[in-house]
Design a protein around this motif. Structure first.
Motif, mmCIF file in Angstrom:
data_model
loop_
_atom_site.group_PDB
_atom_site.id
_atom_site.type_symbol
_atom_site.label_atom_id
_atom_site.label_comp_id
_atom_site.label_asym_id
_atom_site.label_seq_id
_atom_site.Cartn_x
_atom_site.Cartn_y
_atom_site.Cartn_z
ATOM 1 N N VAL A 49 0.845 -1.200 0.000
ATOM 2 C CA VAL A 49 0.000 0.000 0.000
ATOM 3 C C VAL A 49 0.879 1.249 0.000
ATOM 4 C CG1 VAL A 49 -1.553 1.371 1.453
ATOM 5 C CG2 VAL A 49 -2.067 -1.036 1.015
ATOM 6 N N LEU A 50 1.926 1.225 0.827
ATOM 7 C CA LEU A 50 2.812 2.390 0.925
ATOM 8 C C LEU A 50 3.560 2.650 -0.379
ATOM 9 C CD1 LEU A 50 4.344 1.791 4.473
ATOM 10 C CD2 LEU A 50 2.535 3.389 3.852
ATOM 11 N N THR A 51 3.796 1.608 -1.151
ATOM 12 C CA THR A 51 4.547 1.760 -2.400
ATOM 13 C C THR A 51 3.654 1.778 -3.631
ATOM 14 O OG1 THR A 51 4.921 -0.640 -2.416
ATOM 15 C CG2 THR A 51 6.640 0.737 -1.461
ATOM 16 N N GLU A 60 -6.335 6.771 4.525
ATOM 17 C CA GLU A 60 -5.481 7.638 3.714
ATOM 18 C C GLU A 60 -4.014 7.464 4.078
ATOM 19 O OE1 GLU A 60 -6.428 11.718 4.375
ATOM 20 O OE2 GLU A 60 -6.032 11.656 6.523
ATOM 21 N N VAL A 61 -3.163 7.792 3.093
ATOM 22 C CA VAL A 61 -1.711 7.813 3.272
ATOM 23 C C VAL A 61 -1.285 9.271 3.283
ATOM 24 C CG1 VAL A 61 0.525 7.132 2.324
ATOM 25 C CG2 VAL A 61 -1.448 5.596 2.096
ATOM 26 N N ILE A 70 -0.633 7.193 -4.048
ATOM 27 C CA ILE A 70 0.529 6.701 -4.773
ATOM 28 C C ILE A 70 0.053 5.669 -5.793
ATOM 29 C CG2 ILE A 70 2.775 5.573 -4.563
ATOM 30 C CD1 ILE A 70 2.885 6.609 -1.685
ATOM 31 N N ALA A 71 0.246 5.987 -7.061
ATOM 32 C CA ALA A 71 -0.320 5.184 -8.139
ATOM 33 C C ALA A 71 0.523 3.954 -8.475
ATOM 34 C CB ALA A 71 -0.509 6.040 -9.389
ATOM 35 N N ARG A 77 8.867 5.997 -5.735
ATOM 36 C CA ARG A 77 10.276 6.391 -5.760
ATOM 37 C C ARG A 77 10.426 7.883 -6.027
ATOM 38 N NH1 ARG A 77 10.757 1.288 -8.277
ATOM 39 N NH2 ARG A 77 10.574 2.228 -10.349
ATOM 40 N N GLN A 78 9.550 8.431 -6.878
ATOM 41 C CA GLN A 78 9.620 9.861 -7.198
ATOM 42 C C GLN A 78 9.368 10.719 -5.973
ATOM 43 O OE1 GLN A 78 6.855 10.475 -10.404
ATOM 44 N NE2 GLN A 78 8.126 9.414 -11.914
#
Length: 513
Positions: A49-51, A60-61, A70-71, A77-78
């Protein structure tokens, strides 16, 4: 201090499974934070989920105080989130330098500047004080070196958040120390590090705080210094423990045999397999080994010592160049795994991802695979038989989720290991070879597998147990074969007095102590 990364009320569902249920999590700059829990607790799902691998179904993050979506991993990484997963996912056909800088190669006049690629990769390797030839093909490197290359690549991404998912599972002690040195340096620079490991000693050595998940829910967040090991394990499994020894904290298996030697089980003295001078050039020097029915033989040694290579010869996964092999007294030449299976030998590889399970198949299909192969494809198992076998072993080994129709790739590492064990136990093996069966799985699943090994030996099955964890080897084994530099340097009776220090002394000296 404001968290650099925070999740609030995260929920994630898969068909028939709630993987995360209202989980909160905080990660601060300049800390090493452990994410703890049994296999299936939700750790891997939270990381994905975090990545951006999995979209959230709720909650929500928040990154640097702002909600984000985060898609995918590239976007992660961006925004400064880099991840190194337990299973190395690099390109073996490329060089070390190319893997380190893939997607971020220096360019000149619109073309990749290969000299600059090699220079930059060499600089990163030197900064981490690693001895790696950046020009070598990655395929020529050991699993441990490949893991280190993945870490070098992640560090070069200038991450604000570095997620390390079981990064030490394939590293020896010196390599772990190197990694911890790098982690401390990054922590002091303000990088937030999320560390996932099943090695409790490592967690207490390197981590400042920890978050514990259980069954997809948040159990609690703790300072490492305020929660001891027994308390941590209790929170992970949801039960009070009398002591950590019960789940593998150093208690060796009790002997029940005569005082003259280790217990060899119900078939005392019956040698099932005898190797004499068995060898493979470049892999393992000639060695002798006898394995009796009802006996657990442990193989110990440092990474690259030849443990796996010695085990693979006994299964015919590799062809020997010399020596003889006797099975139940008859000299036998194993032309491949099919011959070994026909003689009642089963083998669980350390690399369950590429040499064990078929991720696209279901739990049921993976469980019956070896039995079907032994029968031949002209005698297919009926669907009813497959269902009965899968259901029986799913229950017997407590495989979760308990749906045999679930794709095996959706299971946690510990449950995947149980599926692999179930596959071979169905064949009723006379010798079960287990190569790192507890690597990268949680302490509860590890205890279950250890109990299963002891139970199989009591029922007369011979077991060859390969593990990098000396305490685990000593806890289970009647005898321990010690390897160093691809040679069997000692075979030690585990008579209750054998200690890790004595085994390490044999490894260090190259001789029986």
């Amino acid at each position: 201090m404001q968290p650099v990364l925070e999740v609030r009320g995260i929920r994630k569902e898969f068909p028939g499974v709630v993987a995360l249920d209202g989980v909160d999590f905080r990660l601060f700059p300049g800390e090493v934070h452990a994410l703890m829990g049994e296999n299936g607790a939700g750790k891997s799902t939270l990381i994905k989920v975090l990545t951006g691998v999995h979209p959230v179904d709720g909650g929500e993050v928040v990154l640097a105080g702002r909600p984000v979506r985060i898609a995918g991993p590239a976007q992660a990484r961006q925004v400064g989130i880099s991840t190194v997963y337990q299973e190395v996912n690099l390109c073996p056909n490329l060089s070390v330098a190319e893997n380190v800088l893939i997607g971020r190669e220096p360019r000149r006049f619109g073309l990749i500047d290969w000299a600059a690629v090699r220079r930059r990769a060499a600089e990163l390797v030197r900064e981490l004080e690693l001895d790696i030839d950046v020009g070598a093909p990655l395929s020529s490197c050991s699993i441990a070196v490949q893991q280190l290359v993945a870490i070098v690549r992640a560090v070069d991404a200038s991450a604000k958040v570095l997620i390390l998912d079981e990064p030490t599972s394939s590293l020896d002690r010196d390599e772990v120390r190197q990694l911890f040195t790098v982690m401390r340096r990054l922590r002091d620079q303000g990088v937030a590090i999320l560390f996932v490991s099943h090695f409790l000693d490592q967690v207490y050595e390197i981590c400042d705080r920890m978050t514990v998940l259980r069954n997809g829910r948040l159990e609690g967040e703790y300072l490492t210094g305020e929660l001891n090991r027994t308390g941590l394990v209790s929170r992970m499994i949801g039960a009070e423990l009398a002591g950590l020894d019960e789940l593998g904290g150093g208690k060796r298996r009790e002997r029940t045999g005569p005082d003259t030697g280790p217990d060899t089980g119900p078939d005392t003295g019956a040698v099932f397999l005898q190797a004499d001078g068995l060898t493979r050039r470049g892999a393992v020097e000639p060695y002798d080994l006898a394995i009796r029915s009802g006996e657990v033989i442990g193989l110990a040694g440092l990474l690259g010592s030849g443990r796996t290579e010695a085990a693979r010869l006994l299964f015919g996964a590799d062809r020997s160049d010399g020596g003889t092999l006797r099975i139940e007294g008859a000299e036998t030449a194993l032309r491949g795994p099919r011959d070994a299976i026909a003689h009642g030998i089963a083998f669980c590889s350390e690399n369950r991802r590429t040499e064990g399970l078929v991720g696209e198949l279901t739990v049921r299909e993976n469980i019956v695979l070896a039995l079907q192969a032994a029968r031949g494809w002209t005698r297919p198992l009926s669907r009813a038989t497959q269902d009965e076998l899968a259901l029986r072993w799913t229950r017997a080994l407590d495989i979760r989720p308990a749906d045999p129709g679930t794709p095996v790739r959706n299971l946690s590492g510990g449950n995947q290991q149980k599926v692999l064990l179930a596959r071979w136990l169905i064949t009723d093996p006379k010798l079960l070879i287990l190569d790192e069966p507890t690597r990268g799985i949680d302490i509860g699943a590890k205890a279950e597998i250890q109990k299963l090994v002891a139970s199989l030996a009591e029922d007369g099955t011979a077991v060859l147990f390969v593990s990098a964890e000396l305490e685990e080897v000593l806890r289970l084994s009647h005898r321990v074969g010690v390897l160093r530099d691809r040679r069997m340097v000692a075979q030690l009776d585990n008579d209750g007095e054998l200690t890790p220090e004595r085994v390490m002394a044999a490894i260090a000296s190259g001789a029986e102590q």
